[in-house]
Design a protein around this motif. Sequence first.
Motif, PDB file in Angstrom:
ATOM      1  N   HIS A  45       0.841  -1.199   0.000  1.00 18.18           N
ATOM      2  CA  HIS A  45       0.000   0.000   0.000  1.00 18.18           C
ATOM      3  C   HIS A  45       0.877   1.249   0.000  1.00 18.18           C
ATOM      4  CE1 HIS A  45      -3.256   2.751   0.882  1.00 18.18           C
ATOM      5  NE2 HIS A  45      -2.565   3.200   1.914  1.00 18.18           N
ATOM      6  N   GLY A  46       1.886   1.283   0.848  1.00 15.40           N
ATOM      7  CA  GLY A  46       2.803   2.417   0.876  1.00 15.40           C
ATOM      8  C   GLY A  46       3.525   2.588  -0.445  1.00 15.40           C
ATOM      9  N   TRP A  47       3.968   1.468  -1.021  1.00 16.38           N
ATOM     10  CA  TRP A  47       4.678   1.516  -2.301  1.00 16.38           C
ATOM     11  C   TRP A  47       3.807   2.145  -3.388  1.00 16.38           C
ATOM     12  CZ3 TRP A  47       3.562  -0.444  -7.075  1.00 16.38           C
ATOM     13  CH2 TRP A  47       4.570  -0.340  -8.033  1.00 16.38           C
ATOM     14  N   ARG A  48       2.544   1.748  -3.450  1.00 14.81           N
ATOM     15  CA  ARG A  48       1.630   2.282  -4.467  1.00 14.81           C
ATOM     16  C   ARG A  48       1.518   3.796  -4.354  1.00 14.81           C
ATOM     17  NH1 ARG A  48      -2.682  -0.063  -6.627  1.00 14.81           N
ATOM     18  NH2 ARG A  48      -4.172   1.132  -5.414  1.00 14.81           N
ATOM     19  N   ASN A  49       1.370   4.291  -3.123  1.00 19.16           N
ATOM     20  CA  ASN A  49       1.228   5.732  -2.933  1.00 19.16           C
ATOM     21  C   ASN A  49       2.534   6.463  -3.203  1.00 19.16           C
ATOM     22  OD1 ASN A  49      -1.613   6.277  -2.015  1.00 19.16           O
ATOM     23  ND2 ASN A  49      -1.045   4.570  -0.717  1.00 19.16           N
TER      24      ASN A  49
END
Length: 77
Positions: A45-49
Amino acid sequence: MSEFQPITKPEDLSGLDDNEMVSGYCSGYCGDAEPGSDKSRAFWHGWRNGAVDGGHRQMDTAQAELARCLVAQQRLH
């Protein structure tokens, strides 16, 4: 492609590890490749953002929906 479902509701964020999200964000922001199954949903999730903020990919509908929900939630408080 990840085996995780994108997060679209604010309540789904509460169970994620903040440190893993930050690590993932930094990875995505730097342009690292999409994480594999050895990473957590929080990291992904962090990577996507981070990848969006770093200009490496476009925001998708799941991210837009989460942002919309978070803004609406803030307006209620």
